[in-house]
Scaffold this motif. Structure first.
Motif, PDB file in Angstrom:
ATOM      1  N   THR A  67      20.238 -30.406 -12.923  1.00 13.70           N
ATOM      2  CA  THR A  67      21.167 -29.834 -13.552  1.00 13.70           C
ATOM      3  C   THR A  67      22.788 -30.592 -12.872  1.00 13.70           C
ATOM      4  O   THR A  67      22.741 -30.582 -11.688  1.00 13.70           O
ATOM      5  N   ALA A  68      23.619 -30.804 -13.474  1.00 14.34           N
ATOM      6  CA  ALA A  68      24.749 -31.339 -13.201  1.00 14.34           C
ATOM      7  C   ALA A  68      25.893 -30.504 -13.099  1.00 14.34           C
ATOM      8  O   ALA A  68      25.944 -29.653 -13.947  1.00 14.34           O
ATOM      9  N   LEU A  69      26.634 -30.301 -12.304  1.00 15.44           N
ATOM     10  CA  LEU A  69      28.137 -29.648 -12.175  1.00 15.44           C
ATOM     11  C   LEU A  69      29.046 -30.907 -12.441  1.00 15.44           C
ATOM     12  O   LEU A  69      29.189 -31.723 -11.476  1.00 15.44           O
ATOM     13  N   ILE A  70      30.104 -30.336 -13.251  1.00 12.32           N
ATOM     14  CA  ILE A  70      31.348 -31.555 -13.369  1.00 12.32           C
ATOM     15  C   ILE A  70      32.373 -30.623 -13.380  1.00 12.32           C
ATOM     16  O   ILE A  70      32.543 -29.453 -13.565  1.00 12.32           O
ATOM     17  N   GLY A  71      33.710 -31.307 -13.326  1.00 17.63           N
ATOM     18  CA  GLY A  71      34.861 -30.440 -13.334  1.00 17.63           C
ATOM     19  C   GLY A  71      35.817 -31.363 -12.331  1.00 17.63           C
ATOM     20  O   GLY A  71      35.252 -32.163 -11.706  1.00 17.63           O
ATOM     21  N   PRO A  72      36.961 -31.023 -12.709  1.00 14.43           N
ATOM     22  CA  PRO A  72      38.172 -31.726 -12.089  1.00 14.43           C
ATOM     23  C   PRO A  72      38.036 -31.610 -10.363  1.00 14.43           C
ATOM     24  O   PRO A  72      37.537 -30.426 -10.098  1.00 14.43           O
ATOM     25  N   SER A  73      38.393 -32.433  -9.693  1.00 16.90           N
ATOM     26  CA  SER A  73      38.734 -32.331  -8.203  1.00 16.90           C
ATOM     27  C   SER A  73      39.176 -30.993  -7.787  1.00 16.90           C
ATOM     28  O   SER A  73      40.223 -30.351  -8.258  1.00 16.90           O
ATOM     29  N   GLY A  74      38.543 -30.148  -7.021  1.00 19.90           N
ATOM     30  CA  GLY A  74      39.051 -28.938  -6.512  1.00 19.90           C
ATOM     31  C   GLY A  74      38.647 -27.661  -7.191  1.00 19.90           C
ATOM     32  O   GLY A  74      39.036 -26.541  -7.050  1.00 19.90           O
ATOM     33  N   CYS A  75      37.703 -27.916  -8.238  1.00 16.31           N
ATOM     34  CA  CYS A  75      37.292 -26.962  -8.999  1.00 16.31           C
ATOM     35  C   CYS A  75      36.317 -25.957  -8.491  1.00 16.31           C
ATOM     36  O   CYS A  75      36.070 -24.941  -9.130  1.00 16.31           O
ATOM     37  N   GLY A  76      35.590 -26.350  -7.392  1.00 17.98           N
ATOM     38  CA  GLY A  76      34.676 -25.445  -6.782  1.00 17.98           C
ATOM     39  C   GLY A  76      33.313 -25.953  -6.878  1.00 17.98           C
ATOM     40  O   GLY A  76      32.194 -25.356  -6.709  1.00 17.98           O
ATOM     41  N   LYS A  77      32.934 -27.209  -7.245  1.00 21.95           N
ATOM     42  CA  LYS A  77      31.654 -27.472  -7.661  1.00 21.95           C
ATOM     43  C   LYS A  77      30.873 -27.801  -6.042  1.00 21.95           C
ATOM     44  O   LYS A  77      29.943 -27.195  -6.075  1.00 21.95           O
ATOM     45  N   SER A  78      31.505 -28.302  -5.104  1.00 19.25           N
ATOM     46  CA  SER A  78      30.925 -28.268  -3.738  1.00 19.25           C
ATOM     47  C   SER A  78      30.829 -26.968  -3.352  1.00 19.25           C
ATOM     48  O   SER A  78      29.883 -26.684  -2.624  1.00 19.25           O
ATOM     49  N   THR A  79      31.768 -26.287  -3.449  1.00 20.23           N
ATOM     50  CA  THR A  79      31.726 -24.897  -3.065  1.00 20.23           C
ATOM     51  C   THR A  79      30.277 -24.140  -3.389  1.00 20.23           C
ATOM     52  O   THR A  79      29.848 -23.456  -2.844  1.00 20.23           O
ATOM     53  N   PHE A  80      30.202 -24.235  -4.659  1.00 17.49           N
ATOM     54  CA  PHE A  80      29.120 -23.406  -5.493  1.00 17.49           C
ATOM     55  C   PHE A  80      27.855 -24.160  -4.945  1.00 17.49           C
ATOM     56  O   PHE A  80      26.987 -23.333  -4.700  1.00 17.49           O
ATOM     57  N   GLN A 107      19.448 -32.550 -17.501  1.00 19.69           N
ATOM     58  CA  GLN A 107      19.130 -31.801 -18.570  1.00 19.69           C
ATOM     59  C   GLN A 107      20.221 -31.042 -18.975  1.00 19.69           C
ATOM     60  O   GLN A 107      20.405 -30.363 -20.070  1.00 19.69           O
ATOM     61  N   LYS A 108      20.588 -30.133 -18.021  1.00 16.52           N
ATOM     62  CA  LYS A 108      21.569 -29.036 -18.112  1.00 16.52           C
ATOM     63  C   LYS A 108      22.745 -29.617 -17.188  1.00 16.52           C
ATOM     64  O   LYS A 108      22.759 -30.067 -16.361  1.00 16.52           O
ATOM     65  N   THR A 109      23.935 -29.275 -18.001  1.00 17.80           N
ATOM     66  CA  THR A 109      25.422 -29.385 -17.283  1.00 17.80           C
ATOM     67  C   THR A 109      26.024 -28.187 -17.490  1.00 17.80           C
ATOM     68  O   THR A 109      26.288 -27.482 -18.292  1.00 17.80           O
ATOM     69  N   ALA A 110      26.786 -28.055 -16.156  1.00 12.62           N
ATOM     70  CA  ALA A 110      27.874 -26.966 -16.163  1.00 12.62           C
ATOM     71  C   ALA A 110      29.160 -27.453 -15.845  1.00 12.62           C
ATOM     72  O   ALA A 110      29.308 -28.307 -15.142  1.00 12.62           O
ATOM     73  N   PHE A 111      30.095 -26.798 -16.610  1.00 15.17           N
ATOM     74  CA  PHE A 111      31.536 -27.385 -16.490  1.00 15.17           C
ATOM     75  C   PHE A 111      32.171 -26.265 -15.829  1.00 15.17           C
ATOM     76  O   PHE A 111      32.475 -25.154 -15.879  1.00 15.17           O
ATOM     77  N   PHE A 112      33.017 -26.740 -14.633  1.00 13.84           N
ATOM     78  CA  PHE A 112      33.713 -25.677 -13.506  1.00 13.84           C
ATOM     79  C   PHE A 112      35.189 -26.092 -13.761  1.00 13.84           C
ATOM     80  O   PHE A 112      35.461 -27.256 -14.000  1.00 13.84           O
ATOM     81  N   LEU A 113      36.068 -24.869 -13.915  1.00 12.77           N
ATOM     82  CA  LEU A 113      37.557 -25.619 -13.845  1.00 12.77           C
ATOM     83  C   LEU A 113      38.286 -24.326 -12.851  1.00 12.77           C
ATOM     84  O   LEU A 113      38.011 -23.164 -13.256  1.00 12.77           O
ATOM     85  N   MET A 114      38.839 -24.677 -12.038  1.00 10.52           N
ATOM     86  CA  MET A 114      39.418 -23.776 -11.280  1.00 10.52           C
ATOM     87  C   MET A 114      38.761 -22.590 -10.687  1.00 10.52           C
ATOM     88  O   MET A 114      39.223 -21.289 -10.758  1.00 10.52           O
ATOM     89  N   GLY A 115      37.496 -22.687 -10.218  1.00 11.81           N
ATOM     90  CA  GLY A 115      36.623 -21.746  -9.623  1.00 11.81           C
ATOM     91  C   GLY A 115      36.023 -20.792 -10.750  1.00 11.81           C
ATOM     92  O   GLY A 115      35.166 -20.346 -10.293  1.00 11.81           O
TER      93      GLY A 115
END
Ligand SMILES: Nc1ncnc2c1ncn2[C@@H]1O[C@H](COP(=O)(O)OP(=O)(O)OP(=O)(O)O)[C@@H](O)[C@H]1O
Ligand SMILES: [Mg+2]
Lengths: 318, 304
Positions: free
Chosen positions: B87-100, B267-275
């Motif tokens: 599972t990939a987590l993508i999104g702009p810097s600071g959106c909370g990927k690492s946090t998640f 196989q799966k991707t999740a897009f994060f934006l501003m938390g």
């Protein structure tokens, strides 16, 4: 890109000649600074070396004389030695370290790893800084009131060791605290991410990483403790009963290991014979003792550097 | 050594074979076509691994909210993490990927003033209520953005976790070390340097050593936070290949800023934006047919 206008050369805001002039000036300044700083450092080194050479050469005849190093001091005649003082200094040092290392290590680990960041912790940290700047004579007087009088332990090794502990803990605590804080967070995270508890991470990763700095700090603080006089004058006392190294009776005042006996150290001995000594060879004894003291402390420092470097080399490179 | 590896990683699949993603073996997942951005974009569909249907969720988050003090860093995040998938987590810097990501193995517990609400489960067990954090992290391992080997030998680095968990027999440790280094595709490079200090390795070797270290305690889930961002293309390639190979035995969640990487390995991707977790789904769908306009803007912005 949507930019279709003919590209205009950017206006030159910086005059190249000015840049060259600036670089020239900066280079001259840098050169001057190097010269001045080297001169200052050199002067300090020369001063230190002069002090060392003076102290050691003044006392060399005594300091390398085995009889002087092993025989007891004399009250009125000449030819006294510093045997008991030498032993007392090391014994007090070892006792002090045995007490102060675990305490400061525990306190440092708590402060760095566990203490919540609130006003209590900040107050404790401030208190430690204040304590580390306390004059040692004040620590000595406090030890006199508490251990010698209040606990009625008299002038004794244990009183002296505890006073030295109070003197040593703030220094040691700061050294260990800084060493632990300098361990990168990612090492901590790596340990925790392997399913280790915070305690395991501290013991298995943080302490080994911080060990070179801790060892260096401990040995350097040992040098300070070893040369300390003021904190001991009123706690470990100014008399050195003759020692009988065959005695293991811990209540016998002549037993070297008895912690309830008074114990004058090298530094206190220097102070005493210079202030109230009546032996005819007073100056020679004093110089010899000073030389022995300085050589010991020098040895501590060299060992500290060597041990620290060896250990960090082992930990960081191949 | 490196030269050979490069050769080995060159695309070997014929175009025809690549057109049938269902037949793609894990090894092929990491094939990199460096020709041009356009070609790369075009190649996405060739690289993406097929999505096994109905993979059961290994981990689940339900309505997770995370606060750093007053700052609301994650907002109502619901995500299933399918077993034996990447599972990939993508999104702009600071959106909370690492946090998640750090939520999943409770690495956020250590941050002063950090508060987590909601439910995170591993195999149905609530990890914040019913699982000891150390135990959780034994089952959910982590690889960090910057390689962080311990300042000790390669061998000890890998043996560290197992030792701490009570394995002391030298023969057992030897086996674990070799197996983990093999799994991390770094055995051949390091087998003669087991006594060398872990800090003296190249970035790529160090990162694979860290992967081996994480694998040595046999976790179920592996979290990787931009694990290749500090690596050169060759090392990146190796790590990606590794991820593809490991997913059959582990469940992998990775954070990446490299969208091509997501398409290659996930196989799966999740897009994060501003938390917020804006959209999650099969990687192909997120990149080729995003449902949310914000996702569309983000992925198309990157792909020209
Ligand atoms: N320890 C912390 N304390 C307070 N705020 C934090 C902390 N860690 C992260 N944040 C904030 O939380 C938000 C999400 O951070 P996070 O590190 O999860 O972003 P990210 O998506 O991983 O970004 P990047 O791609 O740059 O790594 C950011 O706004 C960041 O400033
Ligand atoms: Mg991040």
């Amino acid at each position: 890109m949507a930019n279709t206008a003919t590209p205009q050369p950017a206006p030159r805001l910086i005059d190249p000649d000015a840049v060259v002039a600036h670089v020239e000036k900066a280079r001259r300044q840098s050169k001057a600074a190097t010269v001045i700083l080297t001169a200052i450092a050199g002067a300090i080194c020369v001063l230190l070396a002069a002090i060392l050479v003076y102290i050691i050469s003044a006392g060399a005849s005594k300091a390398f004389d085995p009889a002087f190093l092993t025989s007891p001091p004399q009250q009125f005649k000449e030819g006294g030695g510093i045997g008991p003082e030498l032993f007392n200094s090391f014994y007090l040092l070892v006792l002090t370290l045995v007490i102060s290392i675990p305490l400061s290590l525990g306190a440092a680990i708590f402060l760095v790893e566990y203490a919540p960041d609130n006003w209590v912790t900040r107050a404790v940290k401030t208190a430690i800084e204040v304590l580390s700047s306390l004059p040692s004579i004040v620590v000595g007087l406090f030890g006199f009131l508490l251990f010698v009088l209040q606990m009625s332990w008299g002038f004794s090794i244990i009183s002296g060791a505890l006073a030295l502990t109070m003197f040593n803990i703030p220094i040691l605590l700061r050294v260990i605290q800084q060493a632990l804080e300098a361990v990168p967070t990612d090492q901590r995270d790596a340990g925790l991410a392997l399913g280790m508890t915070r305690w395991e991470t501290t013991v298995h990763i943080l302490l080994p990483c911080a060990m070179p700095a801790i060892i260096t700090g401990v040995i350097l603080s040992a040098g300070r403790v070893f040369g300390e006089a003021a904190a001991l004058i009123y706690t470990a006392g100014q008399s050195a009963p003759a020692l009988d190294f065959t005695s293991f009776d811990l209540t016998n005042p002549a037993c070297p290991w008895n912690i309830w006996r008074p114990a004058e150290t090298l530094a206190v001995h220097i102070w005493k014979i210079n202030s109230e000594g009546v032996v005819p060879d007073l100056t020679a004894v004093s110089d010899g003792t000073a030389a022995v003291l300085v050589i010991c402390i020098l040895a501590f420092n060299l060992i500290a550097r060597f041990a620290g470097r060896r250990l960090s080399k082992k930990l960081t490179a191949e | 050594m490196q030269q050979q590896s490069t050769e080995a990683n060159k695309p070997t699949t014929a175009p025809g074979a690549a057109a049938t993603p269902a037949a793609t073996r894990p090894n092929d997942v990491s094939l990199i076509d460096r020709a041009s951005v356009l070609e790369e974009a075009d190649a996405i569909s060739h690289y993406a691994a097929p999505v096994p249907s109905n993979a059961p969720a290994k981990m689940r988050t339900r309505n997770v909210n995370l606060y750093y003090g007053e700052f609301h860093a994650l907002k109502h995040v619901n995500l299933n993490i399918p077993e034996h998938e990447v599972t990939a987590l993508i999104g702009p810097s600071g959106c909370g990927k690492s946090t998640f990501l750090r939520c999943l193995n409770r690495m956020n517990d250590l941050i002063e003033g950090c508060r987590v609400e909601g439910e995170v489960t591993l195999d149905g067990i609530d990890v914040y209520r019913d699982l000891d954090p150390a135990l959780l992290r034994c089952r959910v391992g982590m690889v960090f953005q910057h390689p962080n080997p311990f300042p000790m030998s390669v061998y000890d680095n890998v043996a560290y976790g197992p030792r701490a968990h009570g394995i002391t027999k030298r023969a057992d440790l030897d086996d674990i070390v070799e197996q983990s280094l093999r799994d991390a595709a770094v055995w051949d490079e390091l087998k003669d340097r087991l006594d060398a200090n872990g800090l003296g390795l190249s970035g790529g070797q160090a990162q694979r050593l860290c992967i081996a270290r994480a694998l040595a305690i046999a976790p179920d889930v592996l979290l990787m936070d931009e694990a290749t961002s500090a690596l050169d293309p060759i090392s990146t390639n190796k790590v990606e290949e590794l991820v593809g190979a490991l997913k059959d035995r582990y469940t992998i969640v990775l954070v990446t800023h490299n969208m091509l990487q997501a398409t290659r390995v996930a196989q799966k991707t999740a897009f994060f934006l501003m938390g917020e977790m804006v959209e999650a789904g099969p990687t192909m769908q997120i990149f080729e047919d995003p449902q949310d306009t914000r996702t569309k803007d983000y992925v198309s912005g990157r792909f020209g």
